[in-house]
Design an enzyme around this catalytic site. Structure first.
Site, PDB file in Angstrom:
ATOM      1  N   GLU A 437       0.816  -1.237   0.057  1.00 22.69           N
ATOM      2  CA  GLU A 437       0.042  -0.094   0.025  1.00 22.69           C
ATOM      3  C   GLU A 437       0.993   1.245  -0.065  1.00 22.69           C
ATOM      4  O   GLU A 437       0.500   2.052  -0.775  1.00 22.69           O
ATOM      5  CB  GLU A 437      -0.948  -0.150   1.351  1.00 22.69           C
ATOM      6  CG  GLU A 437      -2.079  -1.070   1.301  1.00 22.69           C
ATOM      7  CD  GLU A 437      -2.863  -1.248  -0.024  1.00 22.69           C
ATOM      8  OE1 GLU A 437      -3.080  -0.288  -0.811  1.00 22.69           O
ATOM      9  OE2 GLU A 437      -3.181  -2.402  -0.520  1.00 22.69           O
ATOM     10  N   ASP A 512      -4.477  -4.630  -9.296  1.00 29.71           N
ATOM     11  CA  ASP A 512      -3.723  -3.575  -9.837  1.00 29.71           C
ATOM     12  C   ASP A 512      -3.358  -3.676 -11.186  1.00 29.71           C
ATOM     13  O   ASP A 512      -3.638  -2.806 -12.082  1.00 29.71           O
ATOM     14  CB  ASP A 512      -2.394  -3.432  -8.845  1.00 29.71           C
ATOM     15  CG  ASP A 512      -2.862  -2.887  -7.462  1.00 29.71           C
ATOM     16  OD1 ASP A 512      -4.085  -2.652  -7.255  1.00 29.71           O
ATOM     17  OD2 ASP A 512      -1.844  -3.273  -6.987  1.00 29.71           O
TER      18      ASP A 512
HETATM   19 ZN    ZN Z   1      -2.486  -2.747  -4.702  1.00 30.35          ZN
END
Ligand code: ZN
Ligand code: ADP
Length: 615
Positions: A437, A512
């Protein structure tokens, strides 16, 4: 929803249909019939297996002096021989003892005649009357049932909304620990409810609906109740799943009834729990939806639209699946306010533990902060449960206070228990998630075209172990090429940070790369942002269904397709290089921020910026 305190029902409770007299009658009847069945013949049992013989044989036995006694009941003869054998026989009604020759004085036989007339009278009376009584009774009983049935049939359409408030002590914001942001947002609603004139005078529209979004047990119901408590208004609560209960049309009429009640008691709050049960995207099943649900949803929307600005009723709804909700629900004038209720972070967990330990005798040496540290990922309800379990444990051992050991044991129990559906991440997973993160956040922060970081969290929610929120500064409708490029980098930052620190990538639970690839492909095929020039590849006919382009047509050759793939690859590779450079350059920062995130579990924008300092 757990631990809901018992509600004061608004409806008057119905009288019990059966009077004590009714029960009395039933008991008497049953007793009488049992008596009749079993006591007709006191010594009937002993003659049950007796042999039946013709009367002529009895006469013969009598003459031979074999008989000890004869008992005559009506025309039935119960005979006991001298060797105690029992026999039965019947005589004609007209035959007297004399006729049968049983009056020989020389023969020693005891002859008794039982007067059965009285008992015959009673038994025939009962046999005749009992069924009648039973029938009459049954008739009345059925009548009652029918009446009751009719009234409950008419109450189908009534909402089962529960009213809170009244004598019960109202919930206040103080009882909701943590959730400061949510409280701040809801403060406004409280004010609307308290002094609506203040806002209407200004010509301001009073908000209609507030959607509370958060995992189960995070205190959405509690929060809604606290809003009502703070504003001192009645609180009508109903669950979405209750709407979808029975016959088609019932849900809609329940909604009508619920809103009716709320309006009568305005200012008031309607709380719809689990709204996703009715508010799912309509027609999401590609034709043939759930009719009942749809009607209920339509009714909710109609009611909400029907409010005029004077109606001071606010509808709060709770869901943990905002993604499946029908868009119509979220339109302005409906549930246009969204309040996120997160799983509590370290600080909030401690606060919740403090709130719930208030009325419990906790030992002095118990360290609630430590408990909070151990319970990452627990919801408010889980924490309340932990303290409750530990109180039970302490009580079982007859101790006066709740010890640290009791609490630790309960933490384990709740963690293992059936309550805890989602697995808690391991320490390693948490660490990896933290770096992942912070990787997103750091790259996003360094690159000029990314939105500012709003919040980073490694509190797991559903499938995702962590999240980084970027907050768009303004609604953008135009995206530049460089913004897309920076965004792709920021998306790659997560996995790359993992790779740099741990020397390998993990699958995570994120999409992602998928998102990065999609952006890159769109840059090439839709926006003409590559060497292939300003050409749109693949034609869309504009028929979208749930965000999926159904009619995309390939209008280019295989050769071009290969070129597109090559361009997409170039964009991604370039981004990868850039991201890697950034992260390697700021590796120290990456480690520093990640460690802090691991400790705190969430970092706000301000905290993040402070840690980063000037780059
Ligand atoms: Zn991520
Ligand atoms: P939800 O509606 O989100 O599923 P609830 O409001 O029913 O959750 O919460 C269940 C219980 O958990 C509450 O009654 C309360 O005891 C406890 N709880 C949850 N969150 C908090 C909190 N932030 N502060 C204090 N108690 C909480």
């Amino acid at each position: 929803m757990r631990n809901r305190t018992s509600p004061n029902k608004l409806r008057p409770t119905r009288k019990k249909p059966n009077s004590p007299f009714g029960y009395f009658l039933v008991v008497i009847l049953i007793a009488t019939s049992l008596y009749v069945i079993f006591n007709q013949e006191p010594e009937g049992e002993s003659f049950k297996n007796a042999k039946e013989i013709p009367i002529s044989q009895v006469q013969k036995q009598y003459a031979e002096g074999q008989i000890k006694s004869i008992k005559i009941e009506n025309n039935k003869l119960k005979i006991i021989l001298k060797d105690d054998t029992k026999q039965l026989s019947y005589k004609a009604a007209s035959d007297s003892i004399k006729d049968l020759g049983f009056d020989n004085a020389e023969i020693e036989t005891e002859i008794t005649i039982v007067n059965t007339e009285a008992s015959a009278f009673w038994s025939s009376l009962l046999q005749g009357i009992l069924p009648v009584i039973l029938l009459v009774f049954l008739f009345f009983f059925l009548m009652k049932q029918v009446q009751k049935g009719a009234s409950s049939a008419f109450s189908f359409g009534k909402s089962k909304a529960k009213l809170y408030g009244g004598k019960q002590k109202p919930t206040t914001f103080k009882e909701v620990a943590g959730c400061d942001e949510a409280k701040m947002e809801l403060e406004e609603i409280v004010d609307f409810l308290k002094t609506p004139q203040k806002y209407t005078k200004m010509g301001a529209k009073i908000p209609r609906g507030v959607m509370l979004v958060g995992a189960p047990g995070t205190g959405k119901t509690l929060m809604a109740r606290a809003v009502a408590g703070e504003a001192k208004v009645p609180f009508f609560s109903i669950s979405g799943s209750e709407f979808v209960e029975m016959f088609v049309g019932v849900g809609a009429s329940r909604v009508r009834d619920l809103f009716e009640k709320a309006k009568r008691n305005a200012p008031s709050i309607i709380f719809i729990d689990e709204i996703d049960a009715v508010g799912r995207q309509r027609g999401a099943g590609m034709g043939g939806g759930h009719d009942e649900r749809e009607q209920t949803l339509n009714q909710i929307l109609t009611e909400m639209d029907g409010f005029d600005n004077e109606t001071n009723v606010i509808i709060m709804a709770a869901t943990n699946r905002p993604d499946v909700l029908d868009k119509a629900l979220l339109r302005p004038g409906r549930f246009d306010r969204r309040v996120i209720i997160d799983k509590p972070d370290l600080e909030a967990r401690e606060a919740i533990l403090v709130v719930h330990s208030k009325e419990k005798p906790i030992a002095k040496n118990v360290n609630l902060k430590d408990v909070a540290r151990k319970t990452a990922g627990f919801s408010g309800a889980d924490l309340a449960n932990v303290l409750n379990e530990s109180a039970i444990l302490a009580a079982k051992q007859n101790s006066k206070t709740i010890s640290q050991k009791d609490i630790d044991q309960s933490v384990e129990k709740v963690m293992m228990g059936p309550e805890k559906k989602s697995r808690l991440p391991t320490d390693k997973e948490r660490e990896v998630t933290a770096y992942h993160e912070v990787g997103h956040a750091l790259v996003g922060h360094v690159l000029p075209n990314c939105d500012p970081v709003h919040k980073i969290s490694i509190i797991s929610r559903g499938m995702a172990l962590g999240v980084t929120w970027f907050l768009p500064q303004e609604d953008k409708h135009l995206y530049s090429k460089s913004k897309f490029e920076d965004e792709i980098c920021s998306l790659m930052g997560g996995n790359l940070a993992e790779k740099i620190i741990f020397k390998e990538e993990s699958t995570g639970a994120s999409n992602d790369l998928q998102r990065a690839t999609k952006i890159a492909r769109q840059m090439v095929t839709d926006y003409g942002m590559s060497k292939l020039g300003p050409i749109v590849y693949g034609e869309s006919h504009g028929s979208h269904y749930l965000g999926i382009d159904l009619s995309r047509q390939k209008n280019y050759s295989e050769e071009t397709a290969a070129k597109i793939d090559k361009e997409v690859e170039n964009i991604l590779k370039k981004a990868y290089k850039r991201t890697e450079t950034i992260l390697k350059k700021h590796k120290k920062l990456l480690i520093k921020v990640s460690k802090e995130l691991l400790k705190k579990e969430t970092l706000s924008e301000a905290e993040f910026k402070k840690l980063i300092g000037k780059i």
